[in-house]
Write a protein that holds these residues in place. Structure first.
Motif, PDB file in Angstrom:
ATOM      1  N   ASP A 275       0.829  -1.198   0.000  1.00  0.00           N
ATOM      2  CA  ASP A 275       0.000   0.000   0.000  1.00  0.00           C
ATOM      3  C   ASP A 275       0.868   1.254   0.000  1.00  0.00           C
ATOM      4  O   ASP A 275       0.537   2.251  -0.640  1.00  0.00           O
ATOM      5  N   LYS A 276       1.976   1.223   0.743  1.00  0.00           N
ATOM      6  CA  LYS A 276       2.896   2.350   0.843  1.00  0.00           C
ATOM      7  C   LYS A 276       4.337   1.821   0.820  1.00  0.00           C
ATOM      8  O   LYS A 276       4.598   0.685   1.207  1.00  0.00           O
ATOM      9  N   MET A 277       5.251   2.690   0.377  1.00  0.00           N
ATOM     10  CA  MET A 277       6.669   2.332   0.368  1.00  0.00           C
ATOM     11  C   MET A 277       7.504   3.521   0.819  1.00  0.00           C
ATOM     12  O   MET A 277       7.195   4.670   0.515  1.00  0.00           O
ATOM     13  N   LEU A 278       8.593   3.213   1.536  1.00  0.00           N
ATOM     14  CA  LEU A 278       9.587   4.202   1.930  1.00  0.00           C
ATOM     15  C   LEU A 278      10.880   3.873   1.199  1.00  0.00           C
ATOM     16  O   LEU A 278      11.410   2.765   1.337  1.00  0.00           O
ATOM     17  N   ILE A 279      11.371   4.816   0.396  1.00  0.00           N
ATOM     18  CA  ILE A 279      12.623   4.626  -0.328  1.00  0.00           C
ATOM     19  C   ILE A 279      13.731   5.342   0.442  1.00  0.00           C
ATOM     20  O   ILE A 279      13.814   6.569   0.428  1.00  0.00           O
ATOM     21  N   LEU A 280      14.571   4.569   1.131  1.00  0.00           N
ATOM     22  CA  LEU A 280      15.680   5.179   1.852  1.00  0.00           C
ATOM     23  C   LEU A 280      16.800   5.516   0.871  1.00  0.00           C
ATOM     24  O   LEU A 280      17.316   4.635   0.181  1.00  0.00           O
TER      25      LEU A 280
ATOM     26  N   SER B 121      18.687  11.063   1.844  1.00  0.00           N
ATOM     27  CA  SER B 121      18.423  12.502   1.691  1.00  0.00           C
ATOM     28  C   SER B 121      16.927  12.772   1.645  1.00  0.00           C
ATOM     29  O   SER B 121      16.324  13.227   2.616  1.00  0.00           O
ATOM     30  N   GLU B 122      16.278  12.452   0.506  1.00  0.00           N
ATOM     31  CA  GLU B 122      14.849  12.714   0.392  1.00  0.00           C
ATOM     32  C   GLU B 122      14.013  11.701   1.160  1.00  0.00           C
ATOM     33  O   GLU B 122      13.000  12.048   1.767  1.00  0.00           O
ATOM     34  N   ASN B 123      14.421  10.421   1.115  1.00  0.00           N
ATOM     35  CA  ASN B 123      13.692   9.341   1.800  1.00  0.00           C
ATOM     36  C   ASN B 123      12.196   9.408   1.493  1.00  0.00           C
ATOM     37  O   ASN B 123      11.350   9.515   2.384  1.00  0.00           O
ATOM     38  N   ALA B 124      11.886   9.334   0.197  1.00  0.00           N
ATOM     39  CA  ALA B 124      10.509   9.505  -0.264  1.00  0.00           C
ATOM     40  C   ALA B 124       9.592   8.413   0.262  1.00  0.00           C
ATOM     41  O   ALA B 124       9.963   7.238   0.327  1.00  0.00           O
ATOM     42  N   PHE B 125       8.371   8.804   0.609  1.00  0.00           N
ATOM     43  CA  PHE B 125       7.356   7.874   1.104  1.00  0.00           C
ATOM     44  C   PHE B 125       6.032   8.180   0.431  1.00  0.00           C
ATOM     45  O   PHE B 125       5.598   9.332   0.371  1.00  0.00           O
ATOM     46  N   ASN B 126       5.380   7.124  -0.102  1.00  0.00           N
ATOM     47  CA  ASN B 126       4.091   7.337  -0.748  1.00  0.00           C
ATOM     48  C   ASN B 126       3.546   5.996  -1.234  1.00  0.00           C
ATOM     49  O   ASN B 126       4.164   4.942  -1.009  1.00  0.00           O
ATOM     50  N   GLU B 127       2.409   6.053  -1.914  1.00  0.00           N
ATOM     51  CA  GLU B 127       1.905   4.878  -2.606  1.00  0.00           C
ATOM     52  C   GLU B 127       2.844   4.561  -3.764  1.00  0.00           C
ATOM     53  O   GLU B 127       3.422   5.476  -4.374  1.00  0.00           O
ATOM     54  N   PRO B 128       3.039   3.267  -4.089  1.00  0.00           N
ATOM     55  CA  PRO B 128       3.968   2.916  -5.173  1.00  0.00           C
ATOM     56  C   PRO B 128       3.699   3.642  -6.482  1.00  0.00           C
ATOM     57  O   PRO B 128       4.640   4.109  -7.136  1.00  0.00           O
ATOM     58  N   CYS B 129       2.431   3.766  -6.867  1.00  0.00           N
ATOM     59  CA  CYS B 129       2.116   4.429  -8.140  1.00  0.00           C
ATOM     60  C   CYS B 129       2.540   5.889  -8.133  1.00  0.00           C
ATOM     61  O   CYS B 129       2.995   6.428  -9.160  1.00  0.00           O
ATOM     62  N   LYS B 130       2.425   6.547  -6.983  1.00  0.00           N
ATOM     63  CA  LYS B 130       2.821   7.949  -6.890  1.00  0.00           C
ATOM     64  C   LYS B 130       4.343   8.086  -6.855  1.00  0.00           C
ATOM     65  O   LYS B 130       4.893   9.064  -7.385  1.00  0.00           O
ATOM     66  N   LEU B 131       5.020   7.125  -6.240  1.00  0.00           N
ATOM     67  CA  LEU B 131       6.487   7.132  -6.259  1.00  0.00           C
ATOM     68  C   LEU B 131       7.005   6.964  -7.682  1.00  0.00           C
ATOM     69  O   LEU B 131       7.996   7.591  -8.079  1.00  0.00           O
ATOM     70  N   ILE B 132       6.330   6.110  -8.445  1.00  0.00           N
ATOM     71  CA  ILE B 132       6.699   5.933  -9.855  1.00  0.00           C
ATOM     72  C   ILE B 132       6.469   7.226 -10.622  1.00  0.00           C
ATOM     73  O   ILE B 132       7.332   7.680 -11.376  1.00  0.00           O
ATOM     74  N   LYS B 133       5.308   7.830 -10.424  1.00  0.00           N
ATOM     75  CA  LYS B 133       4.963   9.078 -11.122  1.00  0.00           C
ATOM     76  C   LYS B 133       5.955  10.189 -10.793  1.00  0.00           C
ATOM     77  O   LYS B 133       6.327  11.001 -11.662  1.00  0.00           O
TER      78      LYS B 133
END
Length: 261
Positions: free
Chosen positions: A215-220, A223-235
């Motif tokens: 449902d959600k992913m954290l990309i360590l 620096s940014e450590n983006a967190f969101n739904e996978p589709c939004k991280l892709i976008k």
């Protein structure tokens, strides 16, 4: 940075920095997970995935920032309360492989049993429900050392579920498994999160599987450590810079990585 947890947040992390003593490993981590959500922490080797998970599980202190469970700071809970809020499955070999599967599962009720560990009817019911859900009935009398890696992983997940916590943390739950069993374990975690309304968060190198199932992913990335739904991280192209561009590229159309030849 997330300013404030919502009333629906079970796990709320704000501006967290983790590491060992004064050795900062990952700074500025902020995310929240709600009941019924499956989340993954991904990133390159050595970026601090396991360090973060161990910090969330109260196995080591944070450097700064906040960790909230159900609206309360983690440090405000005592050890017994934490054991009823968070269950953890780590990658370290278990010290109790001579126990039978049932004996290991029963240890999940320790936060709730009396001082001699007597199981009440409620404890037995919770254990039996997890045995059914994880399809462990054929293995109950086996010693844990007699199990395959995939079977033992299911037992450890069942023990965490038997602990009946709001949050389940798992470090690399698909290590040493073939593709079929990796998918089986992650789909199982997905169904447990959605059906039992728990927060399940795991670290993984299986980024493509996590994209499909979480449902959600954290990309360590430190620096940014983006967190969101996978589709939004892709976008938002957050996966594009995860690996060196001259070696590996991310295909947003397929949600997969490609080797540059």
């Amino acid at each position: 940075m997330i300013a404030k947890s919502t009333s629906h947040s079970t796990l709320f992390i704000n501006n967290l920095s983790v590491g060992y003593d004064d050795n900062l490993v990952v700074p500025n981590i902020s995310f929240e997970l709600r009941k019924g959500e499956l989340g993954a922490i991904v990133g390159i080797n050595g970026i601090g995935k396991s360090t973060l998970l161990r910090t969330l599980g109260n196995f080591q202190p944070k450097i700064s920032g906040s960790i909230e469970i159900d609206g309360k700071e983690l440090s405000s809970y005592d050890e017994l309360q934490i054991a009823s809020k968070i269950s953890v499955v780590l990658t370290e070999p278990i010290a109790s492989k001579n126990l039978s599967v049932f004996e290991l599962l029963a240890l999940g009720r320790q936060p709730y049993t009396n001082w001699i560990g007597t199981l009440a009817n409620k404890d037995i019911s919770i254990i039996n429900n997890s045995i059914t859900l994880l399809e462990l009935a054929p293995f109950l009398d086996k010693k844990c050392f007699q199990l395959s890696d995939g079977q033992l992983q299911r037992v450890l997940i069942a023990r965490a579920l038997i602990q009946d916590t709001d949050v389940i943390l798992l470090d690399e739950p698909t290590t040493h498994l073939d593709l079929y069993h990796k998918v089986q374990i992650l789909k199982l975690l997905q169904s447990i999160a959605h059906e039992t309304n728990k927060v399940i968060l795991f670290t993984s190198h299986e980024i493509e599987l996590a994209i499909q199932l979480c449902d959600k992913m954290l990309i360590l990335d430190g620096s940014e450590n983006a967190f969101n739904e996978p589709c939004k991280l892709i976008k938002n192209k957050n996966f594009d810079s995860l690996f060196p561009a001259d070696t590996i590229s991310f295909d947003a159309n397929t949600g997969s990585f490609r080797i540059k030849k």
